[in-house]
Design a protein around this motif. Structure first.
Motif, PDB file in Angstrom:
ATOM      1  N   ALA A 190       7.635  80.873  20.320  1.00  0.00           N
ATOM      2  CA  ALA A 190       8.883  80.479  20.981  1.00  0.00           C
ATOM      3  C   ALA A 190       9.098  78.979  20.853  1.00  0.00           C
ATOM      4  CB  ALA A 190       8.845  80.872  22.457  1.00  0.00           C
ATOM      5  N   SER A 191      10.347  78.587  20.784  1.00  0.00           N
ATOM      6  CA  SER A 191      10.678  77.164  20.703  1.00  0.00           C
ATOM      7  C   SER A 191      10.707  76.560  22.104  1.00  0.00           C
ATOM      8  CB  SER A 191      12.055  76.981  20.057  1.00  0.00           C
ATOM      9  OG  SER A 191      13.072  77.433  20.945  1.00  0.00           O
ATOM     10  N   LEU A 192      10.695  75.249  22.157  1.00  0.00           N
ATOM     11  CA  LEU A 192      10.783  74.552  23.430  1.00  0.00           C
ATOM     12  C   LEU A 192      12.108  74.875  24.110  1.00  0.00           C
ATOM     13  CD1 LEU A 192       9.637  72.608  25.510  1.00  0.00           C
ATOM     14  CD2 LEU A 192      10.464  70.712  24.096  1.00  0.00           C
ATOM     15  N   ALA A 193      13.185  74.926  23.351  1.00  0.00           N
ATOM     16  CA  ALA A 193      14.494  75.262  23.926  1.00  0.00           C
ATOM     17  C   ALA A 193      14.479  76.663  24.533  1.00  0.00           C
ATOM     18  CB  ALA A 193      15.582  75.159  22.862  1.00  0.00           C
ATOM     19  N   GLU A 194      13.845  77.605  23.862  1.00  0.00           N
ATOM     20  CA  GLU A 194      13.774  78.979  24.387  1.00  0.00           C
ATOM     21  C   GLU A 194      12.962  79.036  25.675  1.00  0.00           C
ATOM     22  OE1 GLU A 194      13.998  81.716  20.369  1.00  0.00           O
ATOM     23  OE2 GLU A 194      12.127  80.611  20.779  1.00  0.00           O
ATOM     24  N   VAL A 195      11.836  78.347  25.697  1.00  0.00           N
ATOM     25  CA  VAL A 195      10.982  78.342  26.889  1.00  0.00           C
ATOM     26  C   VAL A 195      11.707  77.659  28.047  1.00  0.00           C
ATOM     27  CG1 VAL A 195       8.848  77.406  27.870  1.00  0.00           C
ATOM     28  CG2 VAL A 195       8.809  78.582  25.657  1.00  0.00           C
ATOM     29  N   ALA A 196      12.359  76.540  27.784  1.00  0.00           N
ATOM     30  CA  ALA A 196      13.101  75.839  28.837  1.00  0.00           C
ATOM     31  C   ALA A 196      14.209  76.732  29.400  1.00  0.00           C
ATOM     32  CB  ALA A 196      13.681  74.533  28.298  1.00  0.00           C
ATOM     33  N   ALA A 197      14.922  77.421  28.538  1.00  0.00           N
ATOM     34  CA  ALA A 197      15.988  78.318  28.997  1.00  0.00           C
ATOM     35  C   ALA A 197      15.410  79.456  29.831  1.00  0.00           C
ATOM     36  CB  ALA A 197      16.771  78.867  27.807  1.00  0.00           C
TER      37      ALA A 197
ATOM     38  N   HIS B 131       2.721  78.865  27.895  1.00  0.00           N
ATOM     39  CA  HIS B 131       1.733  78.743  26.815  1.00  0.00           C
ATOM     40  C   HIS B 131       1.743  79.998  25.937  1.00  0.00           C
ATOM     41  CE1 HIS B 131      -1.826  77.321  24.752  1.00  0.00           C
ATOM     42  NE2 HIS B 131      -2.302  78.558  24.859  1.00  0.00           N
ATOM     43  N   ARG B 132       1.748  81.136  26.559  1.00  0.00           N
ATOM     44  CA  ARG B 132       1.768  82.396  25.788  1.00  0.00           C
ATOM     45  C   ARG B 132       3.021  82.485  24.923  1.00  0.00           C
ATOM     46  NH1 ARG B 132      -0.390  86.242  30.691  1.00  0.00           N
ATOM     47  NH2 ARG B 132      -2.594  85.758  30.439  1.00  0.00           N
ATOM     48  N   ALA B 133       4.145  82.055  25.467  1.00  0.00           N
ATOM     49  CA  ALA B 133       5.391  82.086  24.686  1.00  0.00           C
ATOM     50  C   ALA B 133       5.309  81.102  23.512  1.00  0.00           C
ATOM     51  CB  ALA B 133       6.584  81.743  25.583  1.00  0.00           C
ATOM     52  N   PHE B 134       4.797  79.890  23.763  1.00  0.00           N
ATOM     53  CA  PHE B 134       4.631  78.921  22.677  1.00  0.00           C
ATOM     54  C   PHE B 134       3.677  79.454  21.612  1.00  0.00           C
ATOM     55  CE2 PHE B 134       5.580  75.291  25.827  1.00  0.00           C
ATOM     56  CZ  PHE B 134       6.909  75.203  25.425  1.00  0.00           C
ATOM     57  N   ALA B 135       2.564  80.018  22.049  1.00  0.00           N
ATOM     58  CA  ALA B 135       1.571  80.541  21.101  1.00  0.00           C
ATOM     59  C   ALA B 135       2.161  81.686  20.273  1.00  0.00           C
ATOM     60  CB  ALA B 135       0.321  81.011  21.846  1.00  0.00           C
TER      61      ALA B 135
ATOM     62  N   TYR C 281       8.201  71.070  28.930  1.00  0.00           N
ATOM     63  CA  TYR C 281       7.094  70.496  28.156  1.00  0.00           C
ATOM     64  C   TYR C 281       6.079  69.839  29.082  1.00  0.00           C
ATOM     65  CZ  TYR C 281       4.428  68.088  24.604  1.00  0.00           C
ATOM     66  OH  TYR C 281       3.392  67.650  23.809  1.00  0.00           O
ATOM     67  N   ASP C 282       6.548  69.077  30.063  1.00  0.00           N
ATOM     68  CA  ASP C 282       5.636  68.390  30.987  1.00  0.00           C
ATOM     69  C   ASP C 282       4.793  69.387  31.778  1.00  0.00           C
ATOM     70  OD1 ASP C 282       6.477  65.904  30.145  1.00  0.00           O
ATOM     71  OD2 ASP C 282       7.810  65.577  31.861  1.00  0.00           O
TER      72      ASP C 282
END
Length: 155
Positions: A100-107, A93-97, A117-118
């Motif tokens: 950060a992109s979903l791809a970056e967070v997933a990596a 959440h902090r990274a998204f806020a 995402y789930d």
């Protein structure tokens, strides 16, 4: 063929010292032998405890061979995984806020975009309804803004 997710370097090259370091545990701090015992330790110090335990050698420079040594390492590592797995959605959440992109967070999480995402969405859904001291844990508007930005299809 390149091996993935394998530690780099030789097993004995854990430290920068020429000789193995002998770590001695303070007598008043019992070594946890179960995950439940290890989870009672401060989550941040668990990482240090695990590191120190993994570097433990006997006076002969070998790893101890008694079962309690290996049970303690398993208990400490299991507690580390448990704590950090529970906190992972908050880090997402902090990274998204922060943009950060979903791809970056997933990596960063070592997972697929769908799984990242789930995990985040289940956490965010609950946290946007939790009140702590009269305030929501996470603002629903912030969660909605992240959902819109990610534009990931709902299941």
């Amino acid at each position: 063929m390149e091996q993935i997710n394998q530690p780099r370097g030789a097993a004995r090259d854990i430290t920068t010292h020429d000789e193995p370091v002998i770590y001695e545990r303070e007598a008043e701090t019992p070594v946890p032998l179960t995950c439940a015992e290890a989870e009672q330790h401060n989550p941040y110090t668990l990482l240090t405890e695990l590191r120190d335990h993994a570097l433990t050698v006997t006076t002969d420079g070998e790893r101890p061979q008694d079962s309690s040594h290996h049970l303690a390492e398993l208990a400490l590592s299991s507690a580390v995984v448990a704590w950090w797995s529970r906190w992972q959605p908050l880090s997402m959440h902090r990274a998204f806020a922060a943009g950060a992109s979903l791809a970056e967070v997933a990596a960063a999480a070592g997972t697929t975009e769908a799984e990242a995402y789930d995990r985040w969405e289940r956490w965010a859904e609950r946290q946007s309804k939790v009140r702590i001291g009269g305030r929501l844990s996470v603002e629903p508007s912030e969660v909605a803004a992240i959902r819109r930005r990610l534009a990931f299809p709902h299941r």
